[in-house]
Design a protein around this motif. Structure first.
Motif, PDB file in Angstrom:
ATOM      1  N   VAL A 137       0.768  -1.187   0.163  1.00  0.00           N
ATOM      2  CA  VAL A 137      -0.048   0.069   0.055  1.00  0.00           C
ATOM      3  C   VAL A 137       1.094   1.113   0.083  1.00  0.00           C
ATOM      4  O   VAL A 137       1.925   1.107   0.463  1.00  0.00           O
ATOM      5  CB  VAL A 137      -0.865   0.230   1.287  1.00  0.00           C
ATOM      6  N   ARG A 138       0.501   2.387  -0.286  1.00  0.00           N
ATOM      7  CA  ARG A 138       1.130   3.635  -0.442  1.00  0.00           C
ATOM      8  C   ARG A 138       0.444   4.678   0.499  1.00  0.00           C
ATOM      9  O   ARG A 138      -0.857   4.729   0.685  1.00  0.00           O
ATOM     10  CB  ARG A 138       0.870   4.191  -1.891  1.00  0.00           C
ATOM     11  N   LEU A 159      -8.218  -2.185   4.810  1.00  0.00           N
ATOM     12  CA  LEU A 159      -8.017  -0.697   5.118  1.00  0.00           C
ATOM     13  C   LEU A 159      -8.710  -0.225   3.494  1.00  0.00           C
ATOM     14  O   LEU A 159      -8.654  -1.013   2.608  1.00  0.00           O
ATOM     15  CB  LEU A 159      -6.614  -0.099   5.156  1.00  0.00           C
ATOM     16  N   GLN A 160      -9.148   0.960   3.601  1.00  0.00           N
ATOM     17  CA  GLN A 160      -9.527   1.764   2.532  1.00  0.00           C
ATOM     18  C   GLN A 160      -8.921   3.072   2.026  1.00  0.00           C
ATOM     19  O   GLN A 160      -8.193   3.677   3.170  1.00  0.00           O
ATOM     20  CB  GLN A 160     -11.132   1.984   2.433  1.00  0.00           C
ATOM     21  N   VAL A 161      -8.541   3.431   1.023  1.00  0.00           N
ATOM     22  CA  VAL A 161      -8.042   4.689   0.511  1.00  0.00           C
ATOM     23  C   VAL A 161      -8.741   5.896   1.375  1.00  0.00           C
ATOM     24  O   VAL A 161      -9.964   5.891   1.390  1.00  0.00           O
ATOM     25  CB  VAL A 161      -8.059   4.898  -1.019  1.00  0.00           C
ATOM     26  N   VAL A 200      -3.743   6.092   8.757  1.00  0.00           N
ATOM     27  CA  VAL A 200      -3.361   4.821   9.211  1.00  0.00           C
ATOM     28  C   VAL A 200      -1.875   5.313   9.950  1.00  0.00           C
ATOM     29  O   VAL A 200      -1.416   6.518   9.635  1.00  0.00           O
ATOM     30  CB  VAL A 200      -2.783   4.026   7.805  1.00  0.00           C
ATOM     31  N   MET A 201      -1.342   4.425  10.512  1.00  0.00           N
ATOM     32  CA  MET A 201       0.142   4.503  11.195  1.00  0.00           C
ATOM     33  C   MET A 201       0.742   3.271  10.676  1.00  0.00           C
ATOM     34  O   MET A 201       0.305   2.041  10.333  1.00  0.00           O
ATOM     35  CB  MET A 201       0.008   4.434  12.602  1.00  0.00           C
ATOM     36  N   ALA A 202       2.085   3.022  10.756  1.00  0.00           N
ATOM     37  CA  ALA A 202       2.810   2.046  10.169  1.00  0.00           C
ATOM     38  C   ALA A 202       4.175   1.925  10.666  1.00  0.00           C
ATOM     39  O   ALA A 202       4.734   2.982  11.098  1.00  0.00           O
ATOM     40  CB  ALA A 202       3.044   2.224   8.376  1.00  0.00           C
ATOM     41  N   PRO A 233       4.549  -2.830   2.968  1.00  0.00           N
ATOM     42  CA  PRO A 233       3.761  -4.219   2.936  1.00  0.00           C
ATOM     43  C   PRO A 233       2.365  -3.863   3.820  1.00  0.00           C
ATOM     44  O   PRO A 233       2.440  -3.292   4.767  1.00  0.00           O
ATOM     45  CB  PRO A 233       4.581  -5.002   3.844  1.00  0.00           C
ATOM     46  N   ALA A 234       1.373  -4.380   3.084  1.00  0.00           N
ATOM     47  CA  ALA A 234      -0.011  -3.998   3.914  1.00  0.00           C
ATOM     48  C   ALA A 234      -0.033  -4.398   5.395  1.00  0.00           C
ATOM     49  O   ALA A 234      -0.677  -3.754   6.020  1.00  0.00           O
ATOM     50  CB  ALA A 234      -1.064  -4.727   3.149  1.00  0.00           C
ATOM     51  N   ALA A 235       0.848  -5.527   5.869  1.00  0.00           N
ATOM     52  CA  ALA A 235       1.063  -5.794   7.092  1.00  0.00           C
ATOM     53  C   ALA A 235       1.310  -5.012   8.041  1.00  0.00           C
ATOM     54  O   ALA A 235       1.315  -5.130   9.281  1.00  0.00           O
ATOM     55  CB  ALA A 235       1.280  -7.542   7.217  1.00  0.00           C
ATOM     56  N   SER A 236       2.136  -4.103   7.388  1.00  0.00           N
ATOM     57  CA  SER A 236       2.981  -3.207   8.328  1.00  0.00           C
ATOM     58  C   SER A 236       2.003  -2.116   8.556  1.00  0.00           C
ATOM     59  O   SER A 236       2.704  -0.933   9.273  1.00  0.00           O
ATOM     60  CB  SER A 236       4.439  -2.819   7.779  1.00  0.00           C
ATOM     61  N   VAL A 237       0.936  -1.728   8.299  1.00  0.00           N
ATOM     62  CA  VAL A 237       0.076  -0.845   8.299  1.00  0.00           C
ATOM     63  C   VAL A 237      -1.303  -1.111   8.977  1.00  0.00           C
ATOM     64  O   VAL A 237      -1.769  -2.239   8.558  1.00  0.00           O
ATOM     65  CB  VAL A 237      -0.163  -0.338   6.859  1.00  0.00           C
ATOM     66  N   THR A 238      -1.637  -0.417   9.852  1.00  0.00           N
ATOM     67  CA  THR A 238      -2.778  -0.289  10.171  1.00  0.00           C
ATOM     68  C   THR A 238      -3.716   0.942  10.617  1.00  0.00           C
ATOM     69  O   THR A 238      -3.027   2.153  10.407  1.00  0.00           O
ATOM     70  CB  THR A 238      -3.093  -1.047  11.769  1.00  0.00           C
TER      71      THR A 238
END
Length: 312
Positions: free
Chosen positions: A30-31, A83-85, A89-91, A109-114
């Motif tokens: 994800v960006r 997650l949605q655009v 978020v935090m990472a 990586p998406a798993a590094s972001v919530t």
């Protein structure tokens, strides 16, 4: 893309604004549009070149930073995320070359972001991922049970403070060190017993718990000096790779947060605990990204309580 990094290793003055290429967005990634990046001691080591040999990317600029918060800007193909655009978020970021948190656009990586904790600012959210996950891993490695005794050095710091709070949430008795000026802060974090910090902290802990504590998280990086505080067979977690004195009397676990940088469940659990008030998000100050050198100088002077945060 605008970032803050170094084109030659050195002191705080080596940090300045640099242009870096936009990172490609691949599957499972994800960006994030970064608005806040927390400053930590590991960033200063990267700036000085301590990790250059470990980094697979051997070219400048090097961009520090392991904590970011902002807005989810884009989701790559075949990405497993709820997650949605547009989500805040935090990472956690594992820096390599120009890929570090001190940049306004970051692919992870998406798993590094919530999601960021509800009610938090971006600056507050950016203080949680790296130190929170390190504290969580430290406790998991020790494997203590409710009612056992946990000691924490460097308890007024970000890592130590989270260990105190997570330990209390799990029913541990917590003894923590503090300077006179920080004693109330450490008590407010939940420590049951506070001893004065210093080279003799192990003796002070033993004076309170003559049989030794069951586990110790060494946030002040005192290494061998703190081992006598721990009972035979107890556990110690360290944050700079220290592996013990070789005696085998206590179990020593180097705590490397890179191992859990893609543990989405753990990161999201930290979010929940911040929302519940179990964890306190502490910001010392927010500075424009262009003042990263000053943030590093302030960190080096010591006495910062809470995290310094760079704003993009």
């Amino acid at each position: 893309m605008r970032a803050v990094g170094v084109t030659a290793f050195g002191g705080p003055e080596a940090l300045y604004v640099v242009d870096v290429p936009r990172e490609p967005l691949g599957p499972g990634r994800v960006r994030v549009r970064v608005t806040a990046a927390a400053v930590s001691p590991t960033d200063t080591h990267l700036r000085e070149g301590a990790y250059a040999g470990r980094d697979p990317v051997q070219e400048f600029p090097y961009v520090p930073g392991m904590d970011a918060a902002g807005v989810l800007a884009e989701i790559g193909p075949d990405t497993d995320t709820d997650l949605q655009v547009g989500d805040r978020v935090m990472a956690i970021v594992v820096p390599t070359g120009a890929h570090g948190a001190y940049r306004e656009d970051l692919v992870l990586p998406a798993a590094s972001v919530t999601r960021s904790p509800a009610g938090s600012t971006d600056a507050e959210a950016s203080t949680l991922p790296m130190n929170g996950l390190t504290a969580r891993l430290a406790l998991d490695l020790m494997g203590l049970q409710p009612g056992q005794v946990l000691a924490v050095t460097g308890a007024a710091g970000a890592f130590g403070g989270y260990v105190v709070q997570l330990g209390k949430a799990e029913g541990l008795t917590v003894v923590a060190d503090a300077s006179e000026a920080d004693e109330q802060l450490v008590r407010d974090l939940g420590a049951d017993v506070v001893v004065r910090r210093g080279d003799d902290v192990a003796d002070r802990i033993r004076a309170e718990f003559p049989d030794g504590v069951d586990g110790l998280a060494d946030g002040s990086v005192q290494d061998a000096a703190v081992l006598p505080a721990v009972r035979d067979g107890g556990a110690v977690t360290t944050v700079r790779g220290y592996r013990g004195d070789g005696s085998g009397r206590v179990r020593v676990h180097p705590t490397l947060v890179r191992r859990v940088a893609e543990d989405r469940a753990a990161l999201d659990r930290l979010r929940e605990q911040a929302e519940q008030g179990v964890l306190t998000l502490r910001v010392a100050d927010v500075l424009p990204a262009e003042q990263a050198a000053e943030a590093h100088r302030r960190l080096a002077r010591g006495g910062v309580r809470g995290r310094l945060v760079l704003a993009f």
